[in-house]
Design a protein around this motif. Structure first.
Motif, PDB file in Angstrom:
ATOM      1  N   HIS A   7      53.333 -46.637  88.904  1.00  0.00           N
ATOM      2  CA  HIS A   7      52.598 -46.150  90.086  1.00  0.00           C
ATOM      3  C   HIS A   7      53.366 -45.063  90.833  1.00  0.00           C
ATOM      4  N   ASP A  64      56.833 -54.948  87.558  1.00  0.00           N
ATOM      5  CA  ASP A  64      57.484 -55.107  88.868  1.00  0.00           C
ATOM      6  C   ASP A  64      58.624 -56.121  88.852  1.00  0.00           C
ATOM      7  N   HIS A 107      59.285 -50.429  88.885  1.00  0.00           N
ATOM      8  CA  HIS A 107      58.881 -50.141  90.251  1.00  0.00           C
ATOM      9  C   HIS A 107      60.191 -49.740  90.905  1.00  0.00           C
ATOM     10  N   ASP A 117      47.646 -51.046  88.368  1.00  0.00           N
ATOM     11  CA  ASP A 117      48.452 -51.885  89.264  1.00  0.00           C
ATOM     12  C   ASP A 117      47.538 -52.920  89.931  1.00  0.00           C
ATOM     13  N   HIS A 137      50.061 -51.045  83.696  1.00  0.00           N
ATOM     14  CA  HIS A 137      50.632 -51.785  84.842  1.00  0.00           C
ATOM     15  C   HIS A 137      49.544 -52.629  85.485  1.00  0.00           C
ATOM     16  N   TYR A 151      61.876 -54.731  95.304  1.00  0.00           N
ATOM     17  CA  TYR A 151      61.660 -56.108  95.760  1.00  0.00           C
ATOM     18  C   TYR A 151      62.911 -56.969  95.614  1.00  0.00           C
TER      19      TYR A 151
HETATM   20 ZN   LIG Z   1      54.805 -52.253  91.678  1.00  0.00          ZN
END
Ligand SMILES: [Zn+2]
Length: 543
Positions: free
Chosen positions: A269, A135, A236, A424, A104, A208
């Protein structure tokens, strides 16, 4: 002289004459030469006398590793074989391990920028391969990106994930809307094409916007397309704390996607974000183990820091306020009818993230803000933290380090055999420069939370297997020569929240595809990385 000696000398004389008078035919001489060459092993590079930790859980063994071209061709005692090498690296007192693979990263921009495409921050950590496009942000024009990297050159190997957010944005815009049948099939087509162009899977950023607007069913339908090409699903998750469906709700959603779309799922993560969910690592691990026992292939990655790295808008502003994009968000911030509701919800989100002192600004157009907490900036401006955050959002936003994890959750996750190391790495957070050496220094050598072979496997073989990256991630004859040689006494991260762009130390040699990229602790300036393409038959490749 006795009879015996006379006989011996006459036999000797006979052979001496024979060879002198009738020399061996040239074909026989060639055969003798050939046999001795056959026993001789010619190498480009020999790494000698280090402790080999090969990516499996086996205990380290003192031995030598030989490289020819871009491959490992020999592992063993070179003194016992007829080995010659163009160059020999002395690894006495060092650990020899497979180059780390980072599942990541946010390396997409650096890889595409000729000034930064070496990715020295990763090389100095011992990372030789990165996965990027996580992500939900990965480009859907995969071939174009890979070809660009090939043209320009990259310092490390790189694999791409196609981003669900990017695809959704392309087909449906940034609104809080659901796809019509036609739009769903357009998204499927884009993802299918990305997979044939070499993507290793699909990433989502369900936390997101615009990924957050997608319902689970949409994600399942798209993940099925990825599964057909043998790709993986990387996420994510929708909620790592207590924002919407909760941490445990998100784990259940991820498991459901894996089970229904019949696809390996990977949690990026993994963490318990915010005091409200601290301690839930235990339940998360329980759910994951249960799913694995039932045949869902589920894994996770983790970085060894108590702060996450994100932006102030994603951390504090509710998603409904972001619907339609940035212009719509600014309108809502300035709308006296809407603003009070926004403020109330942002107060709650700030509490979830442990308050204004736990938000450190790491990146902003306004350089005055960098290095200060939201609390400090609020005091300077004599405003509440949320009013201050809204000003920052309206002025273009800011990158933040958000101190929201507990050390005991981090350690619980790290000990699991399905959790791998992933940086990340994002600009402004020390994890981009320090993740892998930090884990070695702090959790292997100092706290002894995990063993060296466990940590090496979590940074190499486990990741290669999870993402179906063939012939990398282990030290094995026939595998690509992505190899690190590091000093266990000195390896460590140096990047801090104050100085996040400080290179790590302790990697003596880093070899990428058989080429020495870090020599005696210094980057050599070569670009030995490769743009990796998933081969669609890789479903059947054995590891
Ligand atoms: Zn992320």
């Amino acid at each position: 002289m006795s009879n015996q000696y006379q006989k011996f000398f006459s036999v000797l004389l006979f052979f001496a004459l024979l060879i002198g008078v009738f020399p061996l035919p040239s074909s026989a001489q060639r055969l003798i030469r050939k046999t001795s060459i056959k026993n001789e092993l010619k190498l480009d590079l020999l790494i000698k006398g280090g402790l080999v930790t090969d990516g499996s859980m086996r205990a380290p063994v003192k031995t030598d590793v030989g490289i020819r071209g871009d491959r490992i061709v020999f592992i063993g005692n070179s003194a016992r074989k007829n080995v010659t090498a163009a160059r020999t690296l002395d690894a006495a007192g060092m650990i020899i391990a497979p180059g780390f693979i980072d599942p990541h990263t946010h390396a997409l921009e650096d890889l595409s920028n000729p000034q930064r495409s070496a990715n020295e921050n990763y090389l100095m950590q011992g990372v030789t391969t990165v996965v990027t496009g996580n992500d939900g942000d990965g480009p859907f024009r995969v071939a174009e990106t890979l070809e660009k990297w090939e043209r320009q050159g990259i310092g490390i190997n790189a694999a791409l994930l196609v981003g669900h957010g990017a695809v959704r944005g392309e087909v449906m815009g940034k609104g809080d809307v659901q796809p019509a049948a036609e739009q769903l099939s357009q998204m499927k087509n884009l993802i299918g094409r990305a997979m044939t162009e070499g993507a290793f899977g699909m990433s989502t950023g369900l936390f997101y916007a615009p990924g957050s607007f997608a319902e689970t069913e949409e994600v399942i339908e798209l993940a099925k397309v990825v599964a057909q090409s043998g790709g993986v699903y990387d996420t994510h998750m929708r909620d790592e704390g207590s924002y919407s469906i909760g941490l445990l709700g998100s784990i259940r959603e991820t498991i459901r996607i894996g089970r229904t779309a019949k696809i390996p799922v990977h949690i990026s993560h993994i963490k318990a974000l915010g005091t409200e969910v601290w301690g839930q690592s235990r339940q998360v691990i329980g759910l994951v183990k249960q799913a694995r026992a039932k045949g869902v292939e589920i894994t996770a990655n983790q970085y060894p820091y108590t702060a996450s790295g994100t932006n102030i808008t994603s951390a504090l502003v509710p998603r409904w306020a972001e619907a339609g994009g940035n212009a719509e968000l600014l309108k809502r911030i300035n709308d006296p009818q809407i603003r009070p509701r926004l403020v109330v919800e942002m107060e709650a989100n700030l509490k979830r993230r442990n308050g204004a002192e736990a938000i450190l600004i790491t990146r902003s157009q306004d350089k005055q803000l960098v290095g200060k907490t939201l609390g400090t900036v609020a005091k300077e401006r004599k405003k509440t933290p949320v009013e201050t955050a809204l000003e920052i959002v309206a002025a273009g936003g800011a990158g933040i380090a958000s101190f929201n994890m507990s050390e005991s959750d981090i350690e619980n996750f790290m000990k699991q055999d399905f959790v791998m190391t992933g940086s990340d790495g994002s600009t402004g957070h020390p994890r981009k420069y320090g993740t892998f050496p930090r884990k070695l220094r702090e959790y292997v050598f100092e706290k002894k939370l995990v063993t060296l072979p466990f940590a090496i496997r979590a940074g190499s073989a486990l990741t290669a297997e999870t993402f179906r990256i063939p012939s990398r991630g282990r030290l094995r004859v026939g595998y690509f020569a992505d190899i690190i040689v590091f000093d266990p006494r000195t390896v460590r991260d140096r990047a801090t929240y104050e100085q996040p762009e400080t290179l790590a130390v302790g990697m003596k040699y880093v070899i990428v595809n058989g080429k020495i990229s870090v020599d005696d602790g210094k980057y050599t300036g070569i670009l030995a990385g490769r743009a990796l393409r998933k081969i669609s038959i890789s479903k059947t490749i054995a590891f």
